[in-house]
Every structure is written in C-alpha cells, then in structure tokens.
Design a protein around this motif. Sequence first.
Motif, PDB file in Angstrom:
ATOM      1  N   ILE A   1       1.067  -1.107   0.209  1.00 52.67           N
ATOM      2  CA  ILE A   1      -0.046  -0.336   0.479  1.00 52.67           C
ATOM      3  C   ILE A   1       1.048   0.946   0.008  1.00 52.67           C
ATOM      4  N   SER A   2       1.684   1.223   0.377  1.00 46.87           N
ATOM      5  CA  SER A   2       2.656   2.519   1.076  1.00 46.87           C
ATOM      6  C   SER A   2       3.576   2.784  -0.504  1.00 46.87           C
ATOM      7  N   ARG A   3       4.700   1.631  -0.378  1.00 50.88           N
ATOM      8  CA  ARG A   3       4.570   1.847  -2.486  1.00 50.88           C
ATOM      9  C   ARG A   3       4.126   2.143  -3.937  1.00 50.88           C
ATOM     10  N   ILE A   4       2.776   1.808  -3.292  1.00 49.63           N
ATOM     11  CA  ILE A   4       1.605   2.369  -4.261  1.00 49.63           C
ATOM     12  C   ILE A   4       1.493   3.421  -4.520  1.00 49.63           C
ATOM     13  N   ALA A   5       1.315   3.825  -3.194  1.00 47.83           N
ATOM     14  CA  ALA A   5       1.053   5.636  -2.400  1.00 47.83           C
ATOM     15  C   ALA A   5       2.728   6.487  -3.443  1.00 47.83           C
ATOM     16  N   LEU A   6       3.501   6.208  -2.533  1.00 46.66           N
ATOM     17  CA  LEU A   6       4.814   7.228  -3.465  1.00 46.66           C
ATOM     18  C   LEU A   6       4.824   6.508  -4.869  1.00 46.66           C
ATOM     19  N   ASP A   7       4.454   5.711  -5.386  1.00 46.65           N
ATOM     20  CA  ASP A   7       5.197   4.841  -7.227  1.00 46.65           C
ATOM     21  C   ASP A   7       4.120   6.438  -7.705  1.00 46.65           C
ATOM     22  N   PHE A   8       2.542   5.941  -7.640  1.00 44.98           N
ATOM     23  CA  PHE A   8       2.153   6.797  -8.163  1.00 44.98           C
ATOM     24  C   PHE A   8       1.656   8.282  -7.310  1.00 44.98           C
ATOM     25  N   GLY A   9       2.490   8.774  -6.360  1.00 49.75           N
ATOM     26  CA  GLY A   9       2.664   9.865  -6.129  1.00 49.75           C
ATOM     27  C   GLY A   9       0.587  10.023  -5.564  1.00 49.75           C
ATOM     28  N   ILE A  10       0.240   9.431  -4.805  1.00 48.58           N
ATOM     29  CA  ILE A  10      -1.025   9.536  -4.562  1.00 48.58           C
ATOM     30  C   ILE A  10      -1.170   9.304  -3.366  1.00 48.58           C
ATOM     31  N   PRO A  11      -2.399  10.136  -2.721  1.00 43.28           N
ATOM     32  CA  PRO A  11      -2.332  10.183  -0.906  1.00 43.28           C
ATOM     33  C   PRO A  11      -3.236   8.548  -0.715  1.00 43.28           C
ATOM     34  N   ILE A  12      -3.023   7.268  -0.023  1.00 42.27           N
ATOM     35  CA  ILE A  12      -3.563   5.863   0.539  1.00 42.27           C
ATOM     36  C   ILE A  12      -3.981   5.988   1.728  1.00 42.27           C
ATOM     37  N   ALA A  13      -4.949   6.371   2.410  1.00 44.29           N
ATOM     38  CA  ALA A  13      -5.533   6.182   3.659  1.00 44.29           C
ATOM     39  C   ALA A  13      -5.736   4.879   4.495  1.00 44.29           C
ATOM     40  N   ASN A  14      -4.220   4.532   5.001  1.00 43.35           N
ATOM     41  CA  ASN A  14      -4.089   2.744   5.114  1.00 43.35           C
ATOM     42  C   ASN A  14      -5.617   2.468   6.605  1.00 43.35           C
ATOM     43  N   ALA A  15      -6.062   1.825   6.472  1.00 45.49           N
ATOM     44  CA  ALA A  15      -7.072   1.471   7.288  1.00 45.49           C
ATOM     45  C   ALA A  15      -7.436  -0.206   7.175  1.00 45.49           C
TER      46      ALA A  15
END
Length: 171
Positions: free
Chosen positions: A102-116
Amino acid sequence: MEIGQYKPNHHGNGLRIGIVQSRFNEPVCNGLVEICLEELQGLGVIGEDILLVTVPGALEIPLALQKLAETGQFDALIALGAVIRGETYHFELVSNESSSCISRIALDFGIPIANAVLTTENDKQALVRISEKGRNAARVAVEMGNLSSALDYLNQDDQERSEAAVEEHRV
C-alpha cells in the motif's frame, strides 16, 4: 521570521475518492466501510465522487489500489480491511505485505492512500477499532487529497498557475 504554512483542509467538495475494501472478516470490514462512507459524506464528498471496490482479502487490496491509481481519476484512495491474528505466522505475512505494498503504491503513483487495514490480536479488538479507524480513514484521505493538490499547484510554473487561475474563475 514569517513562514508559509499550509493548514489542514477537511473539505471534501469536489474530491474523487476510491475505496478498496477487503471482504475477509466481513463484519469488521463492512463496519469500516459504512462509517468511512458516512464520514466522507459529512466532509462534503458526494456519493457520485466515491467508487467502492471490494476484494477477497488484505493481500488483494494493493492490486486494486494500483489499478485505481493508474486511472488518474482519484484525488485519494482508502484501503479498508482487517487482519486478525490466528495461530500461525500467516498474520505477520499478510499484515506486513499488505501494508508495505500500500505504501509503495502511494509513493509510486504520487497519490495519498489512507491505510485503514486493521491488524489486531482478536475479533474484539477489531470491533472496538471500527469506528475510529473508519472515520480517520475518511479524514486522512480528504486532508491528504487536498494537500497533494495544493503541493502539485506549487510545482506548476508561473504561466501554468496563471492559466489555471483564469480557468478556475471563468464563468
């Protein structure tokens, strides 16, 4: 000395939010999504700007998030799920891999992801955390979606900013 500061913005008007929900541990995950949707709407995100996708379990969440991120149609994404410890090492594998991806996808795509994606010792702990985690996921997605847009605006050159300002105020 005066410094610039971006204040948190929890106004969801106009934001597009994608949600990926695990169906494993269904009562917990259904509770998370219900509360998250309620909070998103309370923050001003309208129903037609929310897309909910369900997947079998926590390990499938990252692929669905990646596919949503690839579309470029969302300001922020939310991951909802529950990994509850069992009698084997599987708990650690699932929780660590899911979170890392999940963290990698947020960083790779430059999109915020709220990990709940909850990681708890038992069902009781998971049920206690549904309300707080569901609300927090919505607030994080909206705040970070707004922050990301504001920071993207800073990256534009002066000409692009002028054109964007003209477009924004055009009637």
